[in-house]
Design a protein around this motif. Structure first.
Motif, PDB file in Angstrom:
ATOM      1  N   VAL A   1       0.831  -1.218   0.000  1.00 34.95           N
ATOM      2  CA  VAL A   1       0.000   0.000   0.000  1.00 34.95           C
ATOM      3  C   VAL A   1       0.860   1.260   0.000  1.00 34.95           C
ATOM      4  N   ASN A   2       2.144   1.100  -0.310  1.00 34.46           N
ATOM      5  CA  ASN A   2       3.054   2.238  -0.475  1.00 34.46           C
ATOM      6  C   ASN A   2       3.201   3.054   0.806  1.00 34.46           C
ATOM      7  N   ILE A   3       3.390   2.361   1.930  1.00 35.14           N
ATOM      8  CA  ILE A   3       3.642   3.013   3.223  1.00 35.14           C
ATOM      9  C   ILE A   3       5.082   2.719   3.620  1.00 35.14           C
ATOM     10  N   ASP A   4       5.718   3.700   4.247  1.00 34.94           N
ATOM     11  CA  ASP A   4       7.108   3.529   4.664  1.00 34.94           C
ATOM     12  C   ASP A   4       7.250   2.254   5.489  1.00 34.94           C
ATOM     13  N   HIS A   5       8.178   1.402   5.092  1.00 36.94           N
ATOM     14  CA  HIS A   5       8.337   0.109   5.766  1.00 36.94           C
ATOM     15  C   HIS A   5       9.784  -0.135   6.163  1.00 36.94           C
ATOM     16  N   LEU A   6      10.621   0.877   6.178  1.00 37.15           N
ATOM     17  CA  LEU A   6      12.004   0.706   6.597  1.00 37.15           C
ATOM     18  C   LEU A   6      12.092   0.755   8.119  1.00 37.15           C
ATOM     19  N   HIS A   7      12.786  -0.191   8.709  1.00 40.63           N
ATOM     20  CA  HIS A   7      12.943  -0.227  10.163  1.00 40.63           C
ATOM     21  C   HIS A   7      13.885   0.882  10.610  1.00 40.63           C
ATOM     22  N   VAL A   8      13.442   1.642  11.575  1.00 43.97           N
ATOM     23  CA  VAL A   8      14.282   2.698  12.149  1.00 43.97           C
ATOM     24  C   VAL A   8      14.349   2.588  13.669  1.00 43.97           C
ATOM     25  N   GLY A   9      13.839   1.504  14.224  1.00 49.45           N
ATOM     26  CA  GLY A   9      13.900   1.328  15.670  1.00 49.45           C
ATOM     27  C   GLY A   9      12.696   0.573  16.198  1.00 49.45           C
ATOM     28  N   TRP A  10      12.439   0.720  17.476  1.00 44.56           N
ATOM     29  CA  TRP A  10      11.339   0.023  18.121  1.00 44.56           C
ATOM     30  C   TRP A  10      10.892   0.835  19.331  1.00 44.56           C
ATOM     31  N   TYR A  11       9.746   0.470  19.879  1.00 44.78           N
ATOM     32  CA  TYR A  11       9.219   1.184  21.040  1.00 44.78           C
ATOM     33  C   TYR A  11       8.730   0.189  22.074  1.00 44.78           C
ATOM     34  N   GLN A  12       8.623   0.671  23.303  1.00 47.33           N
ATOM     35  CA  GLN A  12       8.031  -0.136  24.363  1.00 47.33           C
ATOM     36  C   GLN A  12       7.500   0.797  25.454  1.00 47.33           C
ATOM     37  N   SER A  13       6.542   0.306  26.174  1.00 46.99           N
ATOM     38  CA  SER A  13       6.017   1.050  27.314  1.00 46.99           C
ATOM     39  C   SER A  13       6.856   0.744  28.542  1.00 46.99           C
ATOM     40  N   THR A  14       6.670   1.534  29.581  1.00 46.54           N
ATOM     41  CA  THR A  14       7.413   1.334  30.816  1.00 46.54           C
ATOM     42  C   THR A  14       6.476   1.503  32.004  1.00 46.54           C
ATOM     43  N   TYR A  15       6.857   0.924  33.114  1.00 50.92           N
ATOM     44  CA  TYR A  15       6.059   0.972  34.343  1.00 50.92           C
ATOM     45  C   TYR A  15       6.824   1.794  35.371  1.00 50.92           C
ATOM     46  N   TYR A  16       6.363   3.017  35.604  1.00 54.33           N
ATOM     47  CA  TYR A  16       7.026   3.940  36.530  1.00 54.33           C
ATOM     48  C   TYR A  16       8.508   4.134  36.163  1.00 54.33           C
ATOM     49  N   GLY A  17       8.786   4.198  34.880  1.00 56.18           N
ATOM     50  CA  GLY A  17      10.156   4.453  34.447  1.00 56.18           C
ATOM     51  C   GLY A  17      11.094   3.272  34.554  1.00 56.18           C
ATOM     52  N   SER A  18      10.567   2.058  34.708  1.00 55.16           N
ATOM     53  CA  SER A  18      11.423   0.864  34.850  1.00 55.16           C
ATOM     54  C   SER A  18      11.708   0.277  33.468  1.00 55.16           C
ATOM     55  N   PHE A  19      12.717   0.798  32.800  1.00 53.24           N
ATOM     56  CA  PHE A  19      13.034   0.286  31.475  1.00 53.24           C
ATOM     57  C   PHE A  19      14.525  -0.005  31.302  1.00 53.24           C
ATOM     58  N   VAL A  20      15.379   0.454  32.199  1.00 57.17           N
ATOM     59  CA  VAL A  20      16.818   0.201  32.066  1.00 57.17           C
ATOM     60  C   VAL A  20      17.084  -1.238  32.498  1.00 57.17           C
ATOM     61  N   SER A  21      17.309  -2.107  31.534  1.00 56.95           N
ATOM     62  CA  SER A  21      17.492  -3.534  31.818  1.00 56.95           C
ATOM     63  C   SER A  21      18.461  -4.131  30.801  1.00 56.95           C
ATOM     64  N   ARG A  22      18.908  -5.340  31.087  1.00 57.40           N
ATOM     65  CA  ARG A  22      19.812  -6.035  30.171  1.00 57.40           C
ATOM     66  C   ARG A  22      19.093  -6.396  28.872  1.00 57.40           C
ATOM     67  N   ALA A  23      17.793  -6.704  28.969  1.00 58.84           N
ATOM     68  CA  ALA A  23      17.036  -7.048  27.766  1.00 58.84           C
ATOM     69  C   ALA A  23      16.970  -5.862  26.814  1.00 58.84           C
ATOM     70  N   LEU A  24      16.710  -4.672  27.341  1.00 56.40           N
ATOM     71  CA  LEU A  24      16.666  -3.486  26.488  1.00 56.40           C
ATOM     72  C   LEU A  24      18.041  -3.191  25.904  1.00 56.40           C
ATOM     73  N   LEU A  25      19.087  -3.385  26.695  1.00 57.96           N
ATOM     74  CA  LEU A  25      20.447  -3.153  26.211  1.00 57.96           C
ATOM     75  C   LEU A  25      20.773  -4.083  25.048  1.00 57.96           C
ATOM     76  N   ASP A  26      20.497  -5.377  25.193  1.00 54.60           N
ATOM     77  CA  ASP A  26      20.793  -6.337  24.134  1.00 54.60           C
ATOM     78  C   ASP A  26      19.979  -6.044  22.877  1.00 54.60           C
ATOM     79  N   SER A  27      18.723  -5.673  23.073  1.00 57.00           N
ATOM     80  CA  SER A  27      17.864  -5.415  21.923  1.00 57.00           C
ATOM     81  C   SER A  27      18.321  -4.181  21.147  1.00 57.00           C
ATOM     82  N   GLN A  28      18.581  -3.080  21.873  1.00 55.60           N
ATOM     83  CA  GLN A  28      19.002  -1.862  21.200  1.00 55.60           C
ATOM     84  C   GLN A  28      20.376  -2.031  20.548  1.00 55.60           C
ATOM     85  N   PHE A  29      21.240  -2.821  21.154  1.00 54.13           N
ATOM     86  CA  PHE A  29      22.538  -3.083  20.526  1.00 54.13           C
ATOM     87  C   PHE A  29      22.356  -3.806  19.200  1.00 54.13           C
ATOM     88  N   SER A  30      21.449  -4.790  19.161  1.00 57.23           N
ATOM     89  CA  SER A  30      21.198  -5.511  17.914  1.00 57.23           C
ATOM     90  C   SER A  30      20.681  -4.567  16.833  1.00 57.23           C
TER      91      SER A  30
END
Length: 353
Positions: free
Chosen positions: A112-141
């Motif tokens: 349908v001619n919509i931008d489909h290039l990956h430029v990152g990802w998003y996630q929600s957080t619970y009271y700012g609890s997002f600094v984790s090893r899982a997020l580090l590994d994912s963002q590094f990839s």
């Protein structure tokens, strides 16, 4: 999950499931003449609304929702123009293929001619609890494969209080080098001068509206009642501060456990060094006695095999915990500063009356 090549595997650990870009379904990103630090980041308002809607429909309490950010690089600007969520599924959905789902979504968007290039990802957080090893590994990839990729962190609790909380983060170049070498030892982190304050860097983003949306928001603002604005002067404190302090104490306990592990390692290492020194002195005395009797010295032995050094605990977990503690402190500081401002203003008004 089907096999992916190392450069294709963007799957995250645990509950995190960032997108898996498939170059076969999209054209590659254009070759950048600028470094990522010279890029400006622009976020379309429809992406913000989709992220908020995703959490409202599928997020429950501390449950994390995630999705893929799509867009394109235009000149010196990275535009995040679209996104799609990861559907929630239970362990009973054994037939669900996440990779196939993402491939189908990207193929449909391309048709349908919509931008489909990956430029990152998003996630929600619970009271700012997002600094984790899982997020580090994912963002590094992501960042290793797509240099300009970012991760958007959406805080629904802050947003519910009337202030949109949406921040973009990237890994610093120093941390990227450490992750490539996978050297998380205390010596490696010390050599690279890595601390919790220079692991992630916040990227300023600009939310862009179309002209029609700007006109609609202008009309809605004129129609808003004055009674709703009075809620901003409410002096009562919500449970946000209490919950943040509770989470802060939990992370401080975790950091204390990491410190205990490191202290134990330091004691064992010091004890082993002392035993090694005593062994060497004893061997030297025996060789001196044998030499005085005209006997040949004892054969040399590999000290490293006799005294294997204890394995140092990984320091990355401690840095991540310290970074999360710093994040909680910033949230508490921001929340209390707003409340103190209202209290001082109310005190001044009462004194004037």
């Amino acid at each position: 999950m089907p096999h992916l090549e190392p450069w294709q595997n963007f799957s995250c650990l645990g509950a995190l499931r960032p997108g898996v870009p498939n170059p076969g379904l999209r054209d590659p990103h254009p070759v950048l003449s600028l470094s990522w630090s010279e890029l400006s980041f622009c976020l379309r308002s429809q992406v913000v609304l989709k992220i908020i809607k995703h959490y409202q429909e599928e997020g429950q309490g501390s449950e994390v929702v995630q999705g893929v950010l799509l867009g394109l690089v235009v000149d010196d600007r990275l535009e995040i123009t679209n996104c799609f969520p990861f559907p929630q599924h239970t362990e009973d959905d054994a037939d669900f293929d996440e990779v196939q789902y993402q491939m189908e979504m990207m193929r449909s968007l391309r048709h349908v001619n919509i931008d489909h290039l990956h430029v990152g990802w998003y996630q929600s957080t619970y009271y700012g609890s997002f600094v984790s090893r899982a997020l580090l590994d994912s963002q590094f990839s992501y960042q290793h494969a797509i240099e300009e990729s970012v991760v958007l962190i959406y805080d629904p609790i802050k947003t519910a209080q009337g202030s949109l909380s949406l921040k973009a983060y990237r890994l610093t170049p120093k941390l990227m080098e450490i992750c490539k070498e996978k050297d998380f030892t205390p010596e490696g982190l010390k050599k690279a001068s890595i601390g919790f304050e220079n692991m992630f860097e916040e990227v300023p983003i600009v939310i862009k509206n179309s002209h029609l949306i700007s006109v609609l928001m202008w009309e809605l603002e004129d129609k808003s009642t004055a009674a709703d604005k009075h809620e901003l002067l409410n002096l009562s404190s919500s449970n946000h501060l209490e919950k943040s302090l509770q989470l802060l104490m939990d992370r401080v306990d975790d950091l204390n456990q990491e410190i205990v592990k490191y202290n134990t390692y330091s004691r064992n290492l010091s004890k082993q060094q002392q035993q090694k020194h005593q062994y060497i002195q004893r061997r030297q005395q025996e060789n001196a006695q044998r030499q005085s009797r005209g006997e040949p010295p004892l054969p040399e032995e590999d000290i490293t095999k006799l005294f294997k050094p204890p394995q140092a605990p990984p320091r990355m977990d401690s840095l991540l915990i310290a970074g999360q503690i710093n994040n909680y402190c910033q949230n508490v500081k921001e929340f209390t500063s707003q409340n103190l401002g209202k209290l001082f203003m109310a005190e001044a008004l009462q004194g004037h009356n």
